[in-house]
Design a protein around this motif. Structure first.
Motif, short mmCIF file in Angstrom:
data_model
loop_
_atom_site.label_atom_id
_atom_site.label_comp_id
_atom_site.label_asym_id
_atom_site.label_seq_id
_atom_site.Cartn_x
_atom_site.Cartn_y
_atom_site.Cartn_z
N UNK A 1 8.16 -8.32 0.81
CA UNK A 1 9.36 -8.23 1.66
C UNK A 1 10.65 -8.37 0.87
N UNK A 2 10.56 -9.03 -0.30
CA UNK A 2 11.77 -9.26 -1.09
C UNK A 2 12.08 -8.10 -2.03
N UNK A 3 11.22 -7.05 -1.98
CA UNK A 3 11.40 -5.92 -2.89
C UNK A 3 12.54 -5.03 -2.40
N UNK A 4 13.68 -5.10 -3.06
CA UNK A 4 14.84 -4.34 -2.60
C UNK A 4 15.13 -3.14 -3.50
N UNK A 5 14.17 -2.79 -4.35
CA UNK A 5 14.38 -1.65 -5.23
C UNK A 5 14.49 -0.36 -4.40
N UNK A 6 15.14 0.65 -4.98
CA UNK A 6 15.17 1.96 -4.33
C UNK A 6 13.73 2.46 -4.24
N UNK A 7 13.39 3.18 -3.17
CA UNK A 7 11.98 3.54 -2.95
C UNK A 7 11.33 4.25 -4.14
N UNK A 8 12.07 5.11 -4.84
CA UNK A 8 11.48 5.84 -5.96
C UNK A 8 11.17 4.91 -7.14
N UNK A 9 11.83 3.75 -7.17
CA UNK A 9 11.60 2.80 -8.27
C UNK A 9 10.45 1.85 -7.97
N UNK A 10 9.91 1.91 -6.78
CA UNK A 10 8.80 1.01 -6.44
C UNK A 10 7.50 1.69 -6.86
N UNK A 11 6.77 1.11 -7.78
CA UNK A 11 5.53 1.74 -8.27
C UNK A 11 4.43 1.74 -7.19
N UNK A 12 3.48 2.65 -7.38
CA UNK A 12 2.38 2.81 -6.41
C UNK A 12 1.75 1.47 -6.02
N UNK A 13 1.47 0.62 -7.02
CA UNK A 13 0.71 -0.59 -6.72
C UNK A 13 1.55 -1.64 -5.98
N UNK A 14 2.84 -1.37 -5.83
CA UNK A 14 3.66 -2.31 -5.06
C UNK A 14 3.96 -1.77 -3.67
N UNK A 15 3.27 -0.66 -3.32
CA UNK A 15 3.47 -0.07 -2.00
C UNK A 15 2.26 -0.32 -1.11
N UNK A 16 2.51 -0.44 0.17
CA UNK A 16 1.41 -0.56 1.12
C UNK A 16 1.41 0.67 2.02
N UNK A 17 0.41 1.56 1.78
CA UNK A 17 0.23 2.71 2.67
C UNK A 17 -0.64 2.22 3.83
N UNK A 18 0.01 1.48 4.73
CA UNK A 18 -0.79 0.68 5.67
C UNK A 18 -1.65 1.49 6.62
N UNK A 19 -1.21 2.70 7.02
CA UNK A 19 -2.05 3.49 7.93
C UNK A 19 -3.29 4.02 7.20
N UNK A 20 -3.10 4.51 5.97
CA UNK A 20 -4.23 5.04 5.20
C UNK A 20 -5.23 3.92 4.89
N UNK A 21 -4.71 2.72 4.65
CA UNK A 21 -5.60 1.61 4.32
C UNK A 21 -6.39 1.15 5.55
N UNK A 22 -5.70 1.08 6.70
CA UNK A 22 -6.34 0.55 7.90
C UNK A 22 -7.23 1.56 8.60
N UNK A 23 -6.85 2.83 8.53
CA UNK A 23 -7.58 3.87 9.27
C UNK A 23 -7.96 5.00 8.31
N UNK A 24 -8.98 4.75 7.45
CA UNK A 24 -9.26 5.71 6.37
C UNK A 24 -9.55 7.13 6.86
N UNK A 25 -10.18 7.32 8.02
CA UNK A 25 -10.52 8.70 8.37
C UNK A 25 -9.35 9.45 8.99
N UNK A 26 -8.47 8.79 9.66
CA UNK A 26 -7.31 9.47 10.25
C UNK A 26 -6.03 9.28 9.45
N UNK A 27 -5.95 8.18 8.75
CA UNK A 27 -4.80 7.94 7.89
C UNK A 27 -3.48 8.04 8.64
N UNK A 28 -2.59 8.86 8.11
CA UNK A 28 -1.25 8.98 8.71
C UNK A 28 -1.27 9.78 10.01
#
Lengths: 320, 637
Positions: free
Chosen positions: B299-326
C-alpha cells in the motif's frame, strides 16, 4: 494531475424562447476546478443562478461521453470549443486560464430554430434521414448475416462514415449552414455497403433535395465542417455523395419525391389536433426548391456541372 | 394477487414456436385501426415502433431526447451477443441460454431466457441487413470476440460503438416509418402519467419539455421502453436524462415492480474527479479481454506504475480466478476492486482506483491491433484524465451502470396492468440477478424486433379497438394532477437545489445499497431516504416557470420519484436475505467472498405493489421453476 481553481467570465447567449430576440449576458463563474468538464462548469454556474433566484442557462446535453450528439454550443466562435475531434461534453476547463472571458452561443443556422438560450431544434436533421437514410428491410426479412461478405476495408470505410453523431456542428460552422457533411456521411455509409446499393440513387436524390427544402445551404468547399466534426467525418464523404448524386441524376430513373416524402407529413401534423398543440411547422422552402415537389431533371445539368467541378477539386484535395 | 406469467407449456425449445402458433393474430386489414403508443426510442422502443408500424399498426412514439437517435442505448460500446457459432467454438442457443441463466445466478425465467437466445441470431441478420457496419474479417465474414465472462466468441461489434450503430439501425428503420407516415414521432416529451380507465391502459400524459405543456395521447396499448434507474445512485454511467419516472408512474398506477435491488455495477469506469461530477464515463469491459488488472502489493508503494516491477504487483483477479482471470463477471470484478481499495491497495489521487494495463497486449499484438480494437476508448480516456493508456496503465473503478430489476412482465411482456407493456431495460425479465456483458443490446432488440410484435397481438385481438379518447375525464384528472405537482414543487422555494439533494440520496445509495449490503446498513438507508424525502418536499429550490423549458423542474419530478423508489430498492435488498448475482448481502458469503444463494427460500422474483405515498408497499412472489438447468453454486475459480 493536480487541479487548479480558476475564475472565468461567460458571455452567454440568453433567449427566453423561440419568439424572443435574445441577447448576450455576462456571468462571472468563480472557483472552477480545472478538472471539470465544460458542462460541469455550466452545471455549477446554474446551481448558483437557481439559488440566487435567476433563470439557469438552458443547454442540451445527455450522455456526456461524446456519443449521443446532444450537446454542442459555439465556444469562442468554434462549435464544440477549441478541442479537435471532440464534443463539448469532452472539453475540460484545464483548456482555459484564470481570468478568461468565454463566449458561448447556440448553433446558428437558418434550419435550426433557437428554442431557449443554447438549445436549438435539430429536427430538420431527422427529416433528412426520414427522406432516405435507411435500407428498406422489414423486420424478419433479412438473410443470414454472413450471406453477404463485405471486405474489411469496405466495412471500415462505412464505419468511418457511420460514426456521425448528428450533432449539427458541421451545419453551425458552415458559412452556408449546409448539412452536406451530415447527409454525405449517411449516403456514403449505405452506398459503400452492398445492402444499401439497391436504393442508392433514390437515397442520394431525396436526401439532398430534402436538405435543400429544409433551408440548409449547399457545399462550397470551405471544409470547415470537417475541421470541427467531433467524429472526424471526412469531406471525402461529400465527394462520394456528389458522385452518388450525379450518378443518380444522370443514369437512374429515380425521381425525387423530395417534399412528397416530407411536406405532406408535416402538413398533416400541422393540422390542429387535440392531442398535439405543438405540431411541427413545415419548413420554409428555399429558392431552388418548390413546395410541391422537385423533379431534378431540369436543374440537374447545371448542378451536375457544378458538382463535377467540386468533385474534381475535392478528389484532388483528398488524394494530394 | 394472482400472477400468471403465461409461460407456454411444453419443452423449453418448443415454447416460443408453440406460443406463436397458438397466439391470436390481428387481421392485417384491422391492424391500422389500432393506435399504439411507444414511450422511449432506444433499442427496444425504436425497434418496436418501427416493426409494429411495418406490420400496419398506427404508432405514436415519444422520446425525452431531442431526437430518437440519441437514446442512451447509443452509449453501449462493447457488443451484442448471438448464438451464431460462426467461430465454430462450441456455441449454441442452448449454451447462450445456459450462460445467461447462470450469469443471472438462477434468478431469471428459463422460458424468457431461452426465447432470447433463440431470437439472438435473427437480430444479427436484421442489423446486418440494415447496414450496421459490424466488424469484419479479411474474407468479409463477420468478426466475433469473447466478452465478459463468456468462454466462446459470440459477441458481434462495430469498433467500440456497437450500441451507437445498432441504435442508428433501429433509428433508420423508425425514420423510414416516420417518413411513410405510419409512425408519428414526438421528441422532447417526458411521460408524467399513465391513464387507466376501468383497469385498462388507455393513454399517457406527457410534458412537452419545450413549452411545459401537459399533452394527452390516447391509445389501445402503451409500451414502455424507458430504460433503467441507475441514476438513483447519482454517480452512474447513465445519461443525464435517464430516470425511473415512466416505470415509477406505472408502479404508482398498479403495475408490480420486480427485483428493484438488482442493479449492476460496472467495473471499468473512469474514477470520479470531484463532487461536481455525476456522470462517470464507462469504458467497455471488452478492455478486460486484453488489459490486465493489478494493484501494487504494498500500500505504501507510490512509484509510477511503469516503475513498479512485476513481482511487486498483485494481479488479483488472475491469481484468485485462474480460469477466468480478468474476464470474471462484472459483479465479481467490481467487488474485488472495492475490496482491494478498502484494503488500502487502491491507486490514484483518491485511492479508489485500480490499474488496467495494456503493456503486455501491446507487446504481443502490436500497437496497431490494440488501437483498432480500442482506439476510441483510449482517446476518450486520455482526454478525460490527461494520461496516455498506450504508455501508462489506465485507472478504473466501478460505477452503477445497468438495472436488471424493472416492471414485472409476463411472457408477453405485459405488466400487471392490462394494455401496458414493458420492454428492454425497463422490464425485469431476462437477466436475473446479473446481466452478462453484451446482453443488454441483445435483449432490447429482441424485445423490440422479435417479441412484442407477436405478443401484443393476443391482447389487441381480445380487447378490440379502444373507444376512449383524450376527452375522457380520466385524462383530465391525470393532466391536472401532474400540473399540480409542478406547481407544488415550484412553490416550495427552499434552500437546497435538486442536484444537491440528489447527490445526498446518491451517497446513501452507494454506501448502503451499492456493491455490498447488510441488514444494518439497509435499515439505516431506509431511514435516511425517508428523511431526505421529507426534506425535499419542504426545502427544495426549483426555480423558473412551469410554462417554459425548465430542466430543474423536470429533474425535481424525477428526484421526487427516486426518493420514493429508493426506499423500495432498499426494502427489496433487505427482504432478499440471501446473496445472488450482483446482490451481495455481507451476511451471506462463501469462504471466498462469493455470493451465497439460498434457493430454498429465495428462488423467486420479488414483487412490490404501491400502497400510497409514504406507506410500505405490498409484497408478492413469483416462484422460479428450473426444469432444464441444475442450480449450481456459481464459481469462477
Amino acid at each position: 494531475m493536480g487541479s487548479d481553481t480558476i475564475n472565468i467570465t461567460l458571455k452567454v447567449w440568453r433567449q427566453k424562447n423561440a419568439a424572443d430576440k435574445g441577447r448576450f449576458e455576462t456571468i462571472a463563474v468563480n472557483d472552477v476546478d480545472s478538472h471539470m468538464s465544460f458542462l460541469e462548469m455550466l452545471d455549477t454556474a446554474n446551481e448558483k443562478l437557481i439559488l440566487a433566484g435567476k433563470d439557469p442557462i438552458a443547454f442540451d446535453n445527455d450522455c456526456r461521453e461524446g456519443i449521443c450528439g446532444t450537446c454542442g454550443c459555439v465556444v469562442d466562435g468554434i462549435p464544440h470549443g477549441p478541442n479537435k475531434a471532440m464534443t463539448l461534453c469532452q472539453l475540460h476547463m484545464r483548456k482555459f486560464a484564470d481570468g478568461d472571458v468565454i463566449a458561448v452561443e447556440p448553433w446558428r443556422a437558418r434550419a435550426f430554430k433557437v428554442l431557449k438560450d443554447l438549445m436549438v431544434d435539430r429536427g430538420p436533421l431527422d427529416k433528412i434521414i426520414q427522406a432516405g437514410g435507411y435500407v428498406s428491410v422489414n423486420t424478419g426479412s433479412a438473410p443470414d448475416a454472413n450471406a453477404i461478405p463485405i471486405p474489411m476495408e469496405v466495412a471500415e470505410k462505412a464505419m468511418d462514415a457511420a460514426a456521425c453523431i448528428g450533432c449539427g456542428a458541421c451545419v453551425a460552422t458552415c458559412p452556408n449552414a449546409s448539412a452536406m457533411l451530415f447527409v454525405s456521411a449517411k449516403v456514403s455509409q449505405l452506398a459503400l455497403l452492398p445492402q444499401g446499393k439497391p436504393e442508392a440513387a433514390q437515397r442520394a436524390l431525396s436526401m439532398v433535395a430534402t436538405m435543400d427544402a429544409l433551408g440548409f445551404g449547399n457545399c462550397t468547399n470551405h471544409k470547415a465542417c470537417e475541421a470541427v466534426c467531433p467524429k472526424e467525418v471526412s469531406i471525402v464523404n461529400i465527394a462520394r455523395l456528389n458522385r452518388e448524386f450525379i450518378k443518380a441524376g444522370v443514369t437512374s430513373e429515380a425521381e425525387v419525391d423530395l417534399p412528397l416524402a416530407l411536406v405532406p407529413a408535416a402538413e398533416k401534423s400541422a393540422k390542429p389536433r387535440a392531442a398535439s398543440p405543438e405540431a411541427p411547422k413545415p419548413a420554409k422552402p428555399v429558392a431552388q426548391s418548390t413546395s410541391g415537389g422537385m423533379v431534378l431533371t431540369g436543374s440537374i445539368y447545371i448542378l451536375t456541372f457544378l458538382f463535377v467541378l467540386g468533385f474534381i477539386w475535392q478528389s484532388l484535395a483528398s488524394f494530394l | 394477487m394472482q400472477l400468471d406469467s403465461k409461460i407456454p407449456a411444453g419443452a423449453l425449445e418448443d415454447k416460443w414456436d408453440k406460443y406463436r402458433f397458438k397466439a391470436k393474430l390481428v387481421n392485417p386489414a384491422n391492424k391500422r385501426k389500432y393506435n399504439l403508443i411507444v414511450v422511449g426510442t432506444g433499442l427496444a422502443g425504436g425497434a418496436a415502433a418501427a416493426t409494429l408500424a411495418e406490420l400496419g399498426y398506427h404508432v405514436k412514439a415519444f422520446c425525452i431526447q431531442d431526437s430518437p437517435r440519441r437514446a442512451h442505448s447509443i452509449a453501449a460500446q462493447g457488443g451484442i451477443n448471438a448464438a451464431k457459432n460462426y467461430p465454430n467454438d462450441g456455441d449454441s442457443i442452448w449454451r447462450l441460454f445456459y450462460d445467461t441463466v447462470k450469469g443471472g445466478d438462477f434468478r431469471a425465467r428459463e422460458a424468457n431466457v431461452y426465447r432470447l437466445a433463440q431470437v439472438s441470431n435473427n437480430i444479427i441478420d436484421q442489423c446486418a441487413a440494415q447496414g450496421v457496419p459490424f466488424a469484419r474479417e479479411y474474407g468479409g465474414m463477420l468478426s466475433n470476440r469473447s466478452f465478459g465472462g463468456a468462454q466462446v466468441s459470440r459477441t458481434f461489434y462495430a469498433r467500440g460503438q456497437t450500441g451507437q450503430q445498432l441504435l442508428l439501425g433501429a433509428y433508420s428503420a423508425l425514420s423510414r416509418q416516420v417518413g411513410a407516415g405510419t409512425v408519428e414521432m414526438f421528441a422532447r416529451r417526458e411521460l408524467v402519467d399513465i391513464v387507466i380507465v376501468d383497469g385498462r391502459t388507455r393513454g399517457i400524459i406527457v410534458r412537452n419539455l419545450v413549452t411545459g405543456e401537459m399533452e394527452r395521447y390516447a391509445a389501445d396499448a402503451v409500451l414502455l421502453a424507458t430504460g433503467g434507474y441507475g441514476t438513483v445512485f447519482y454517480l452512474s454511467t447513465n445519461a443525464d436524462s435517464c430516470n425511473v419516472g415512466a416505470a415509477f408512474k406505472a408502479y404508482k398506477r398498479g403495475a408490480l415492480f420486480a427485483n428493484p435491488c438488482f442493479t449492476q455495477i460496472h467495473p471499468t469506469c473512469i474514477p470520479q474527479g470531484g463532487d461536481y461530477q455525476a456522470k462517470l464515463t464507462l469504458m467497455s469491459e471488452s478492455l478486460r479481454n486484453d488489459g490486465r488488472i493489478w494493484v501494487p502489493k504494498d500500500p505504501a508503494d507510490t512509484r509510477a506504475p511503469r516503475d513498479i516491477p512485476e513481482d511487486a504487483r498483485s494481479y488479483y483477479l488472475e491469481e484468485k480466478y485462474p480460469s477466468f482471470g480478468n474476464l470474471v463477471p462484472r459483479d465479481v470484478a467490481s467487488r474485488n476492486a472495492k475490496e482491494q481499495c478498502d484494503a488500502g491497495l487502491g491507486v490514484g489521487p483518491t485511492g479508489y482506483a485500480v490499474y488496467l494495463d495494456f503493456a503486455d497486449a501491446i507487446k504481443r499484438d502490436g500497437r496497431d491491433v490494440i488501437a483498432r480494437k480500442y482506439g476510441n476508448l483510449f482517446d476518450m480516456y486520455q482526454n478525460i484524465t490527461d494520461d496516455d493508456p498506450y504508455e501508462t496503465p489506465m485507472m478504473i473503478y466501478p460505477a452503477s451502470h445497468y438495472t436488471m430489476g424493472g416492471l414485472w412482465v409476463d411472457y408477453e411482456l405485459q405488466t400487471t396492468i392490462p394494455g401496458l407493456f414493458a420492454l428492454g431495460e425497463a422490464n425485469f425479465s431476462d437477466h436475473g440477478a446479473n446481466r452478462l456483458g453484451a446482453s443488454a443490446l441483445m435483449q432490447g432488440l429482441a424485445d423490440g424486433y422479435f417479441v412484442i410484435p407477436y405478443t401484443i397481438g393476443p391482447f389487441l385481438a381480445d380487447h378490440g379497438v379502444s373507444p376512449v379518447g383524450v376527452d375522457h375525464p380520466a385524462f383530465e384528472t391525470c393532466a391536472r394532477e401532474a400540473a399540480e405537482r409542478d406547481r407544488k414543487l415550484l412553490a416550495i422555494e427552499g434552500r437546497r437545489t435538486v442536484r444537491d439533494l440528489h447527490r445526498a440520496l446518491g451517497k446513501v445509495m452507494v454506501d448502503e445499497v451499492g456493491m455490498a449490503r447488510n441488514a444494518g446498513g439497509l435499515n439505516k438507508a431506509i431511514g435516511a431516504i425517508q428523511e431526505l424525502r421529507e426534506e425535499f418536499w419542504q426545502n427544495v429550490k426549483v426555480g423558473g416557470e412551469a410554462d417554459n423549458f425548465n430542466l430543474a423542474l423536470q429533474k425535481a419530478g424525477r428526484l421526487a420519484d427516486y426518493l420514493e423508489f429508493a426506499e423500495v430498492m432498499a426494502l427489496d435488498a433487505l427482504t432478499r436475505d440471501e446473496s445472488c448475482g450482483c446482490h451481495l448481502r455481507e451476511e451471506h458469503q462463501t469462504a471466498e467472498h462469493e455470493a451465497k444463494r439460498n434457493d430454498e427460500d429465495f428462488c423467486h422474483v420479488a414483487l412490490w405493489e404501491y400502497a400510497g405515498f409514504g406507506n410500505a408497499p405490498g409484497f408478492h412472489k413469483e416462484p422460479l421453476v428450473f426444469e432444464n438447468v441444475e442450480l449450481s453454486q456459481r464459481s469462477y475459480k
